[in-house]
Design a protein around this motif. Structure first.
Motif, PDB file in Angstrom:
ATOM      1  N   ALA A 217     -19.561 -51.654  24.451  1.00 16.19           N
ATOM      2  CA  ALA A 217     -18.524 -51.597  23.551  1.00 16.19           C
ATOM      3  C   ALA A 217     -17.131 -51.049  24.198  1.00 16.19           C
ATOM      4  CB  ALA A 217     -18.881 -50.594  22.624  1.00 16.19           C
ATOM      5  N   THR A 218     -16.028 -51.515  23.769  1.00 14.48           N
ATOM      6  CA  THR A 218     -14.727 -51.146  24.181  1.00 14.48           C
ATOM      7  C   THR A 218     -14.289 -50.111  23.055  1.00 14.48           C
ATOM      8  OG1 THR A 218     -14.244 -53.235  25.245  1.00 14.48           O
ATOM      9  CG2 THR A 218     -12.437 -51.909  24.515  1.00 14.48           C
ATOM     10  N   VAL A 219     -13.764 -48.857  23.632  1.00 11.13           N
ATOM     11  CA  VAL A 219     -13.431 -47.780  22.775  1.00 11.13           C
ATOM     12  C   VAL A 219     -11.645 -48.035  22.983  1.00 11.13           C
ATOM     13  CG1 VAL A 219     -13.439 -45.450  21.968  1.00 11.13           C
ATOM     14  CG2 VAL A 219     -15.721 -46.668  22.917  1.00 11.13           C
ATOM     15  N   LEU A 220     -11.002 -47.903  21.898  1.00 15.10           N
ATOM     16  CA  LEU A 220      -9.637 -47.733  22.281  1.00 15.10           C
ATOM     17  C   LEU A 220      -9.378 -46.547  21.438  1.00 15.10           C
ATOM     18  CD1 LEU A 220     -10.065 -51.404  21.388  1.00 15.10           C
ATOM     19  CD2 LEU A 220      -7.829 -51.116  22.501  1.00 15.10           C
ATOM     20  N   VAL A 221      -8.320 -45.511  21.935  1.00 11.23           N
ATOM     21  CA  VAL A 221      -8.045 -44.475  21.323  1.00 11.23           C
ATOM     22  C   VAL A 221      -6.593 -44.451  21.155  1.00 11.23           C
ATOM     23  CG1 VAL A 221      -9.817 -43.347  22.175  1.00 11.23           C
ATOM     24  CG2 VAL A 221      -7.691 -43.357  23.532  1.00 11.23           C
ATOM     25  N   ALA A 222      -6.143 -43.784  20.085  1.00 15.01           N
ATOM     26  CA  ALA A 222      -4.644 -43.444  19.864  1.00 15.01           C
ATOM     27  C   ALA A 222      -4.330 -42.391  20.173  1.00 15.01           C
ATOM     28  CB  ALA A 222      -4.437 -43.863  18.272  1.00 15.01           C
ATOM     29  N   GLU A 223      -3.159 -42.019  20.915  1.00 14.41           N
ATOM     30  CA  GLU A 223      -2.701 -40.698  21.210  1.00 14.41           C
ATOM     31  C   GLU A 223      -1.048 -40.685  21.025  1.00 14.41           C
ATOM     32  OE1 GLU A 223      -4.305 -40.237  25.029  1.00 14.41           O
ATOM     33  OE2 GLU A 223      -3.013 -41.640  25.947  1.00 14.41           O
ATOM     34  N   SER A 224      -0.681 -39.366  20.813  1.00 13.56           N
ATOM     35  CA  SER A 224       0.499 -38.971  20.441  1.00 13.56           C
ATOM     36  C   SER A 224       1.511 -39.415  21.809  1.00 13.56           C
ATOM     37  CB  SER A 224       0.808 -37.671  20.303  1.00 13.56           C
ATOM     38  OG  SER A 224       2.312 -37.314  20.083  1.00 13.56           O
ATOM     39  N   LEU A 225       2.596 -40.164  21.235  1.00 13.67           N
ATOM     40  CA  LEU A 225       3.643 -40.708  22.396  1.00 13.67           C
ATOM     41  C   LEU A 225       4.391 -39.318  22.693  1.00 13.67           C
ATOM     42  CD1 LEU A 225       5.087 -43.830  21.287  1.00 13.67           C
ATOM     43  CD2 LEU A 225       3.909 -43.539  23.664  1.00 13.67           C
ATOM     44  N   ASP A 226       4.800 -38.384  21.546  1.00  8.77           N
ATOM     45  CA  ASP A 226       5.553 -37.304  22.057  1.00  8.77           C
ATOM     46  C   ASP A 226       4.689 -36.309  22.550  1.00  8.77           C
ATOM     47  OD1 ASP A 226       7.548 -38.779  20.906  1.00  8.77           O
ATOM     48  OD2 ASP A 226       7.286 -37.919  18.681  1.00  8.77           O
ATOM     49  N   ALA A 227       3.369 -36.020  22.223  1.00 11.13           N
ATOM     50  CA  ALA A 227       2.787 -34.972  22.986  1.00 11.13           C
ATOM     51  C   ALA A 227       1.595 -35.399  23.524  1.00 11.13           C
ATOM     52  CB  ALA A 227       2.242 -33.942  21.610  1.00 11.13           C
TER      53      ALA A 227
END
Length: 317
Positions: A217-227
């Motif tokens: 599988a491919t896991v894509l994560v979302a993280e804060s641009l500002d922090a």
């Protein structure tokens, strides 16, 4: 278990390692190709103490039916059940014989602490009625969706960038091995409010959460641009489907405090873009039919309705 005669010249016997490939090909007829990874795990040797029972119907050396009861370690107390029979052998009592074997085993091994669950394709009304004959009741319906990728690379790349900017996130491909702890921790923070197998109040054992993610599988994560460096805001897991050009969305979740800000949309857009870049021809997924925000998002993306599934449950008392 000693082989017992079923209808005609078929026999019911314990599943053997050599049967697993044929058994999975039958089970996906009822559960869907997207369940292939979990079915493989459930039919292989269980850990000590886990509930596990699998049988096949064999006729003239050919496996024509399969039934299984298997623990879902990530959801303590749940036991996944499914019976499938080759199309040419349906209506001959093979499914009934397999189900009777499972029911007999369950009577001696399951108790009030166990919940039996099943997921059956929603285009198989006969399969749903068959499960209901054995005390399982429909608890949820998940809508199937399909998005064709061919010829849409530029559009998908632009949408992935635009939705990530709008949500204030950077979406990237995670290293499943190196970032396993952070991925599992994020799953734990995204589960509240989402449907899971089992009854109301079902607990989740995150120690086993990694098992539901296929190795490929491919896991894509979302993280804060500002922090940067702060805990992940959400993630999505997509995986290739064996024998086809399709990819399947195994899971998408956003932490409770970040919902309603476009993070899920950004993750979906990034997953479609990543699948397209990897040569996939389409992405399929399922969503609970009561989750109107995600259904609206799917429609807005241009996804088309596809085969869904019924979730069924029986509590052994």
């Amino acid at each position: 278990m000693t082989a017992q005669p079923a209808l005609g010249d078929a026999t019911i016997r314990t599943l053997r390692p050599a049967d697993i490939a044929a058994a999975i090909e039958l089970l996906v007829l009822a559960a869907g190709d997207d369940k292939r990874h979990r079915l493989l795990a459930q039919l292989t040797a269980a850990e000590p103490g886990e509930m596990h029972h699998a049988v096949v119907a064999e006729r003239s050396g050919v496996v024509v039916g399969v039934g299984k009861l298997a623990a879902e370690p990530a959801f303590p107390g749940t036991v996944s059940a499914l019976v499938a029979v080759a199309e040419a052998d349906r209506g001959r009592g093979v499914g009934t014989a397999l189900a009777a074997d499972l029911a007999g085993w369950a009577e001696h091994h399951l108790g009030p602490a166990h919940v039996v669950t099943s997921a059956v394709r929603d285009d198989l009304d006969g399969g749903r009625r068959f499960a209901q004959r054995y005390g399982l009741v429909v608890t949820r319906h998940s809508v199937g969706w399909r998005f064709d990728l061919l010829g849409r690379g530029d559009e998908l790349a632009e949408r992935a960038t635009r939705t990530a900017d709008a949500a204030g996130v950077r979406v990237r491909v995670a290293d499943l091995k190196a970032e396993e702890a952070a991925i599992v921790e994020c799953i734990g923070r995204t589960l509240p409010g989402l449907p899971v197998p089992g009854a109301e109040g079902q607990q989740v054992d995150l120690a086993h959460a990694r098992q539901v993610i296929p190795d490929e599988a491919t896991v894509l994560v979302a993280e804060s641009l500002d922090a940067p460096g702060t805990p992940l805001w959400g993630l999505t897991v997509v995986t290739p489907q064996a024998g086809s050009g399709d990819w399947y969305t195994v899971y998408t979740g956003v932490t409770v405090d970040r919902r309603g800000r476009g993070v899920a949309t950004a993750l979906k857009a990034a997953a479609l873009d990543q699948a397209c870049r990897s040569g996939a021809s389409a992405v399929t997924t399922h969503n609970d039919d009561g989750n109107e925000p995600i259904l609206r998002a799917n429609r807005a993306f241009g996804m088309r309705p596809s085969v869904g599934y019924w979730s069924l449950l029986r509590r052994d008392a």
